[in-house]
Scaffold this active site. Structure first.
Site, PDB file in Angstrom:
ATOM      1  N   GLY A  10    -112.050   6.577   4.301  1.00 44.26           N
ATOM      2  CA  GLY A  10    -110.554   6.410   4.345  1.00 44.26           C
ATOM      3  C   GLY A  10    -110.382   7.029   2.948  1.00 44.26           C
ATOM      4  N   GLN A  11    -108.894   7.255   2.837  1.00 38.05           N
ATOM      5  CA  GLN A  11    -108.368   7.676   1.323  1.00 38.05           C
ATOM      6  C   GLN A  11    -108.789   6.893   0.314  1.00 38.05           C
ATOM      7  OE1 GLN A  11    -104.143   7.899   2.114  1.00 38.05           O
ATOM      8  NE2 GLN A  11    -104.260  10.194   1.881  1.00 38.05           N
ATOM      9  N   LEU A  36    -117.155  -3.802  11.422  1.00 38.45           N
ATOM     10  CA  LEU A  36    -116.535  -4.939  10.685  1.00 38.45           C
ATOM     11  C   LEU A  36    -115.975  -6.168  11.882  1.00 38.45           C
ATOM     12  CD1 LEU A  36    -114.749  -3.764   7.810  1.00 38.45           C
ATOM     13  CD2 LEU A  36    -117.037  -4.482   7.907  1.00 38.45           C
ATOM     14  N   ALA A  59    -109.549  -1.509   6.517  1.00 37.08           N
ATOM     15  CA  ALA A  59    -108.504  -2.132   7.042  1.00 37.08           C
ATOM     16  C   ALA A  59    -108.034  -1.712   8.342  1.00 37.08           C
ATOM     17  CB  ALA A  59    -107.325  -2.088   6.144  1.00 37.08           C
ATOM     18  N   TYR A 124     -99.557  -6.666  11.457  1.00 35.38           N
ATOM     19  CA  TYR A 124    -100.540  -6.143  10.244  1.00 35.38           C
ATOM     20  C   TYR A 124    -100.338  -7.136   9.024  1.00 35.38           C
ATOM     21  CZ  TYR A 124    -101.631  -2.917   6.573  1.00 35.38           C
ATOM     22  OH  TYR A 124    -102.302  -2.194   5.411  1.00 35.38           O
TER      23      TYR A 124
END
Length: 138
Positions: A10-11, A36, A59, A124
């Site tokens: 990811g970033q 995960l 995430a 979220y």
């Protein structure tokens, strides 16, 4: 120091890898390396890696999709965090967990302070707040 970075592709995970100090022994993993949502797999991976520090950049970030799949978001954003915290408590290691402004309701007229009351308005945000809770002293 052995540092495990989750969310490697990811970033944020990529930036953490690029900016890591030379003295840190970095191992970066992503979903292809460890699912995960599979807590026993995660625990086994943490045992093998034996990190001193986990930088959790992983995430479930699909905010809109989380509304229809809150259980999956919870598995990644909360339950995996709990497993990381438990593993590090056993070894004396530390977890740095990256959260989100979605744990707040967005009604503040000034920047949120770290101990501002949380009031997530989405699946979220709820699951990220739950992840934060695993890091708070009891």
């Amino acid at each position: 120091m052995r540092v495990l970075i989750t969310g490697a592709n990811g970033q944020l995970g990529g930036a953490l890898q690029r900016l890591a100090p030379a003295w840190a022994e970095i191992n970066a993993i992503d979903v292809d390396d460890c699912d995960l949502t599979d807590v026993p797999m995660l625990r086994a991976r943490l045992t093998v890696e034996a990190p001193d520090l986990i930088l959790n950049a992983a995430a479930y970030t699909a905010v809109d999709k989380a509304e229809g799949d809150e259980n999956l978001a919870r598995a990644i954003n909360s339950e995996a965090v709990a497993a990381m915290v438990e593993a590090m408590a056993e070894t004396g290691g530390k977890v740095v967990h990256v959260s989100t402004d979605y744990v707040f309701d967005g009604t503040a007229s000034s920047p949120y302070v770290p101990d501002a009351p949380r009031n997530p308005q989405s699946a979220y945000g709820r699951t990220k707040a739950e992840g934060e809770d695993h890091l708070r002293p009891e």
